[in-house]
Design a protein around this motif. Structure first.
Motif, PDB file in Angstrom:
ATOM      1  N   UNK A 164       0.819  -1.218   0.000  1.00 41.87           N
ATOM      2  CA  UNK A 164       0.000   0.000   0.000  1.00 41.87           C
ATOM      3  C   UNK A 164       0.852   1.266   0.000  1.00 41.87           C
ATOM      4  N   UNK A 165       0.162   2.417  -0.047  1.00 40.30           N
ATOM      5  CA  UNK A 165       0.846   3.687   0.064  1.00 40.30           C
ATOM      6  C   UNK A 165       1.531   3.849   1.403  1.00 40.30           C
ATOM      7  N   UNK A 166       0.888   3.389   2.460  1.00 42.55           N
ATOM      8  CA  UNK A 166       1.488   3.463   3.795  1.00 42.55           C
ATOM      9  C   UNK A 166       2.752   2.617   3.853  1.00 42.55           C
ATOM     10  N   UNK A 167       2.667   1.417   3.328  1.00 42.61           N
ATOM     11  CA  UNK A 167       3.799   0.490   3.289  1.00 42.61           C
ATOM     12  C   UNK A 167       4.967   1.099   2.517  1.00 42.61           C
ATOM     13  N   UNK A 168       4.688   1.654   1.347  1.00 42.88           N
ATOM     14  CA  UNK A 168       5.734   2.265   0.527  1.00 42.88           C
ATOM     15  C   UNK A 168       6.377   3.458   1.229  1.00 42.88           C
ATOM     16  N   UNK A 240      11.624  -0.591  -4.540  1.00 41.93           N
ATOM     17  CA  UNK A 240      10.546  -0.542  -3.551  1.00 41.93           C
ATOM     18  C   UNK A 240       9.199  -0.849  -4.191  1.00 41.93           C
ATOM     19  N   UNK A 241       8.959  -0.304  -5.367  1.00 39.74           N
ATOM     20  CA  UNK A 241       7.690  -0.540  -6.057  1.00 39.74           C
ATOM     21  C   UNK A 241       7.574  -1.983  -6.528  1.00 39.74           C
ATOM     22  N   UNK A 242       8.670  -2.569  -6.949  1.00 34.52           N
ATOM     23  CA  UNK A 242       8.641  -3.978  -7.355  1.00 34.52           C
ATOM     24  C   UNK A 242       8.386  -4.880  -6.143  1.00 34.52           C
ATOM     25  N   UNK A 243       8.969  -4.518  -5.012  1.00 37.62           N
ATOM     26  CA  UNK A 243       8.721  -5.269  -3.775  1.00 37.62           C
ATOM     27  C   UNK A 243       7.239  -5.177  -3.386  1.00 37.62           C
ATOM     28  N   UNK A 244       6.675  -3.968  -3.481  1.00 37.68           N
ATOM     29  CA  UNK A 244       5.254  -3.774  -3.155  1.00 37.68           C
ATOM     30  C   UNK A 244       4.369  -4.570  -4.103  1.00 37.68           C
TER      31      UNK A 244
END
Length: 313
Positions: A164-168, A240-244
């Protein structure tokens, strides 16, 4: 002309759509009205009901629709995922709707915001499908041919909300701290985020974040800097986006494993600001969804409030 009302009630805002009862697609110029959040576990069930009545009243006035023209109301509320919540909210709304002078025979359908999002997103001919959501938080929902609903995620920002946005945002703050210490590579996210918060150096983040409590959405909105940096080729942001995206694929895998009827041909769609604004995350998600044969990606047909209208009918 008769109408149905579709309501998407989130924690921070609520969207109300008035749609002709004979329409099966969202109009080119939809009759919409927006208001405050209506998550009953945040503001209370009575207050949520009062806000919904007020919002509907505003819409009826704005679009010159009489109460007698309303034949159904579909309502998807954040936090309403259990049967006892649905029953409690239904009782409260039926009582409060008396003040609106709706017909006694109007249909009222109460469910979670994820179910209306799924209904609105899937192709109209689809008997089953999945929806993966990544906005401020994250969760996933699927429906089987039998009508059985499957869920994954929705654990909240303290113990869940992966992808999510929070996670990122939390991941980004961690990477910025590592870069400042020399424990990680430099990243463009540092300057973007510091400028946004009017800070001059990374160490000021300590007093900024620990100096007072911050709402979940305040933190989640920092994910935009991860997306901006990724668009400029920043390797840390892209990772980070690939991990998310990988975490969101795991949501799809969980739904797949819960079911005996979902297949590699099952339509899978996505919703939420992270999918909407990050092409890096979206394409990585689609690639690995197909690679693992967890379904076939398709673009969402319509928004959650459209799904609520369909359920109202």
């Amino acid at each position: 002309m008769n109408y149905v009302i579709g309501i998407d009630g989130g924690g921070t805002k609520t969207t109300c759509l008035f749609m002709g009862a004979d329409q099966n697609r969202i109009p080119v110029q939809p009759k919409r009205i927006k208001g405050e959040g209506t998550n009953p576990h945040i503001i209370g069930f009575e207050e949520a009901g009062a806000r919904l009545v007020n919002l509907i009243s505003q819409g009826l006035t704005k679009y010159s629709i009489t109460p007698q023209q309303i034949i159904g109301v579909g309502c998807g509320l954040a936090g309403v995922g259990r049967q006892d919540d649905e029953e409690k909210m239904t009782q409260i709304l039926r009582k409060k709707f008396y003040t609106l002078n709706f017909s006694e025979n109007f249909n009222l359908f109460i469910t979670s915001d994820s179910v209306i999002a799924l209904k609105g997103a899937l192709p109209k001919e689809a008997g089953s499908g999945m929806l993966i959501m990544a906005g401020t938080g994250s969760n996933a929902v699927a429906v089987e041919e039998s009508g059985n609903i499957l869920r994954c995620g929705g654990w909240g920002h303290l113990i869940g909300d992966e992808g999510s946005g929070y996670y990122l945002s939390l991941k980004a703050l961690s990477q910025i701290a590592k870069a400042a210490d020399g424990r990680g590579p430099a990243t463009a996210m540092s300057s973007f985020l510091l400028n946004d918060l009017n800070l001059e150096e990374p160490k000021q983040l300590i007093s900024y974040w620990y100096g007072r409590p911050h709402e979940k959405h305040e933190i989640a909105q920092l994910a935009k800097h991860v997306i901006t940096a990724s668009e400029q080729g920043d390797e840390v942001a892209v990772a980070l986006l690939q991990d998310a995206a990988g975490e969101l694929v795991l949501h799809a895998e969980s739904l797949f494993q819960q079911s005996s009827s979902l297949t590699s041909e099952t339509p899978v769609t996505a919703a939420g600001s992270i999918f909407q604004h990050s092409e890096v995350l979206k394409q990585y998600f689609i690639k690995h969804l197909h690679k693992r044969r967890l379904g076939t990606f398709c673009e969402a047909l319509g928004p959650p409030e459209f799904g609520a209208c369909l359920l109202a009918k």
